[in-house]
Design a protein around this motif. Structure first.
Motif, PDB file in Angstrom:
ATOM      1  N   VAL A 146      -9.300   7.931  -1.893  1.00 45.06           N
ATOM      2  CA  VAL A 146      -7.728   7.791  -1.891  1.00 45.06           C
ATOM      3  C   VAL A 146      -7.261   7.600  -0.502  1.00 45.06           C
ATOM      4  N   CYS A 147      -7.606   6.613  -0.183  1.00 40.29           N
ATOM      5  CA  CYS A 147      -7.548   6.344   1.370  1.00 40.29           C
ATOM      6  C   CYS A 147      -5.797   5.759   1.505  1.00 40.29           C
ATOM      7  N   MET A 148      -5.314   5.182   0.568  1.00 42.38           N
ATOM      8  CA  MET A 148      -3.937   4.788   0.505  1.00 42.38           C
ATOM      9  C   MET A 148      -2.843   5.859   0.313  1.00 42.38           C
ATOM     10  N   GLY A 149      -3.285   6.965   0.191  1.00 39.09           N
ATOM     11  CA  GLY A 149      -2.206   7.856  -0.350  1.00 39.09           C
ATOM     12  C   GLY A 149      -2.922   9.429  -0.868  1.00 39.09           C
ATOM     13  N   THR A 150      -2.856  10.333  -0.195  1.00 40.26           N
ATOM     14  CA  THR A 150      -3.653  11.693  -0.686  1.00 40.26           C
ATOM     15  C   THR A 150      -2.729  12.795  -0.481  1.00 40.26           C
ATOM     16  N   ILE A 151      -3.410  14.060  -0.632  1.00 39.51           N
ATOM     17  CA  ILE A 151      -2.719  15.184  -0.244  1.00 39.51           C
ATOM     18  C   ILE A 151      -3.439  16.154   0.699  1.00 39.51           C
ATOM     19  N   ALA A 152      -2.631  17.222   1.283  1.00 38.21           N
ATOM     20  CA  ALA A 152      -3.499  18.040   2.188  1.00 38.21           C
ATOM     21  C   ALA A 152      -2.999  19.299   1.879  1.00 38.21           C
ATOM     22  N   GLU A 186       0.041   2.991 -13.121  1.00 38.23           N
ATOM     23  CA  GLU A 186       0.729   4.268 -13.155  1.00 38.23           C
ATOM     24  C   GLU A 186      -0.096   5.342 -12.803  1.00 38.23           C
ATOM     25  N   MET A 187      -1.252   5.252 -13.191  1.00 37.12           N
ATOM     26  CA  MET A 187      -2.327   6.196 -12.891  1.00 37.12           C
ATOM     27  C   MET A 187      -3.571   5.669 -12.182  1.00 37.12           C
ATOM     28  N   THR A 188      -3.949   6.242 -11.426  1.00 37.90           N
ATOM     29  CA  THR A 188      -5.178   5.756 -10.408  1.00 37.90           C
ATOM     30  C   THR A 188      -6.413   6.287 -10.785  1.00 37.90           C
ATOM     31  N   ALA A 247      -0.407  13.023   2.441  1.00 44.21           N
ATOM     32  CA  ALA A 247      -1.223  12.794   3.557  1.00 44.21           C
ATOM     33  C   ALA A 247      -1.750  11.330   3.617  1.00 44.21           C
ATOM     34  N   GLY A 248      -2.146  10.633   4.651  1.00 46.68           N
ATOM     35  CA  GLY A 248      -2.662   9.367   4.583  1.00 46.68           C
ATOM     36  C   GLY A 248      -1.600   8.506   5.144  1.00 46.68           C
ATOM     37  N   GLN A 289     -15.060   2.038  -2.512  1.00 52.19           N
ATOM     38  CA  GLN A 289     -13.587   1.536  -3.413  1.00 52.19           C
ATOM     39  C   GLN A 289     -12.595   2.093  -2.897  1.00 52.19           C
ATOM     40  N   VAL A 290     -11.441   1.338  -2.658  1.00 53.40           N
ATOM     41  CA  VAL A 290      -9.979   2.040  -2.133  1.00 53.40           C
ATOM     42  C   VAL A 290      -8.951   2.302  -3.180  1.00 53.40           C
ATOM     43  N   ASP A 291      -8.583   3.578  -3.266  1.00 49.59           N
ATOM     44  CA  ASP A 291      -7.538   3.795  -4.212  1.00 49.59           C
ATOM     45  C   ASP A 291      -6.299   4.854  -3.790  1.00 49.59           C
ATOM     46  N   ARG A 292      -5.475   5.104  -4.434  1.00 47.21           N
ATOM     47  CA  ARG A 292      -4.587   6.410  -3.966  1.00 47.21           C
ATOM     48  C   ARG A 292      -4.439   7.260  -5.183  1.00 47.21           C
ATOM     49  N   MET A 293      -4.166   8.584  -4.481  1.00 43.79           N
ATOM     50  CA  MET A 293      -3.884   9.560  -5.646  1.00 43.79           C
ATOM     51  C   MET A 293      -2.661   9.417  -6.460  1.00 43.79           C
TER      52      MET A 293
END
Length: 295
Positions: free
Chosen positions: A173-179, A222-224, A254-255, A264-268
């Motif tokens: 989830v490189c393009m948007g995540t949480i910490a 809408e969902m990843t 984060a991110g 594969q790249v995605d986001r949360m």
């Protein structure tokens, strides 16, 4: 002085001996935890690899910088010797008759910091939950993971399976995540994660068994590939942990983070009150008024 020592220890990462104590807690009838240590509690509806990395302390970052500099200095010294040898060989090669010359000597490439073969510090601090070593499991595959970790700030990286031969598969989830922060003396409850790599949404021959609404949301964006459920009272509480301090994680966005494994790249998936997006921009909803966050 004791306060200064405590502050210094708080800045440092684990020693080799301390690192040996970290890892998954086994599923057993009775649980004996170190009440002074940090733990992370994570749930998933299916056995799944989930990866987080601990953000390095300033002390660790400096040690890492010195380690890189030392290796580069050694490689550069070796390169200078090899390059001097190459210069002599190249001179002899040029002086030979064209019809008797052998292959042109290959000039050694000067090493740089960018070409150093040292894993990034975040990658060194990566930890994995699952799919094995579950703390609890239920019929149907629902899994709970409990792991002793080093105190610090953790970033959710993705769902990556590290193969023994060095290959990797999965997604980040490189393009948007949480910490969140895991503190000593606490079990940090991070809620539940669903990584759709492991569920019916994308598994071959199982899409027909998946929830049609979720299939549509995944296709629309809408969902990843990864969605997070914040810790709440509806999630199961393990009675074996009743004697310990369990606290809900406080998440922040984060991110972006690097795609360290080339997966594969995605986001949360957006999380109300925590994480949102404006196209490819990450939005911090923790600082927004409740009314705005709900919009």
């Amino acid at each position: 002085m004791s306060m200064l020592i405590a502050m210094a220890l708080a800045m440092a990462g684990p020693t080799k001996e301390q690192a040996k104590q970290l890892g998954p807690v086994k599923d057993s009838q009775t649980v004996q935890l170190d009440s002074s240590a940090a733990y992370i509690l994570l749930r998933s509806p299916a056995p799944v690899p989930i990866n987080l990395f601990r953000v390095a302390t300033p002390e660790e970052a400096e040690e890492y910088r010195l380690r890189r500099a030392d290796k580069l200095a050694k490689l550069h010294a070796k390169w200078r010797t090899e390059h001097a040898r190459w210069e002599k060989n190249y001179k002899f090669w040029k002086e030979e008759r064209a019809d008797t010359r052998g292959p042109r000597p290959v000039e050694p490439v000067e090493p740089t910091d960018a070409t150093l073969d040292i894993p990034p510090l975040d990658k060194e601090n990566l930890i994995a939950f699952g799919p094995l070593f579950r703390f609890a499991k239920e019929r149907g595959g629902s899994s709970t993971y409990l792991q002793r970790v080093w105190p610090g700030r953790y970033v959710v990286y993705g769902s990556v399976m590290l193969n023994p031969n060095g290959g990797t598969s999965g997604m980040c989830v490189c393009m948007g995540t949480i910490a969140f922060v895991a503190k000593a003396g606490e079990i940090t409850d991070v809620g539940a994660v669903n990584a759709v790599m492991t569920d019916a949404l994308i598994s071959p021959g199982m899409v027909d068994k998946a929830d049609a609404e979720n299939v549509g949301k995944l296709r629309s964006g809408e969902m990843t590939m990864m969605r997070w459920t914040l810790p709440n009272a509806s999630l199961p509480a393990d009675p074996r942990l009743a004697a310990y301090k369990v606290v809900p994680a406080s998440f922040r966005p984060a991110g972006p983070v690097p795609n360290y494994f080339g997966v594969q790249v995605d986001r949360m998936t957006a999380i109300p009150g925590v994480l949102g997006y404006d196209r490819d921009k990450i939005l911090d909803l923790t600082a927004a008024p409740a009314s705005a966050a709900a919009q």
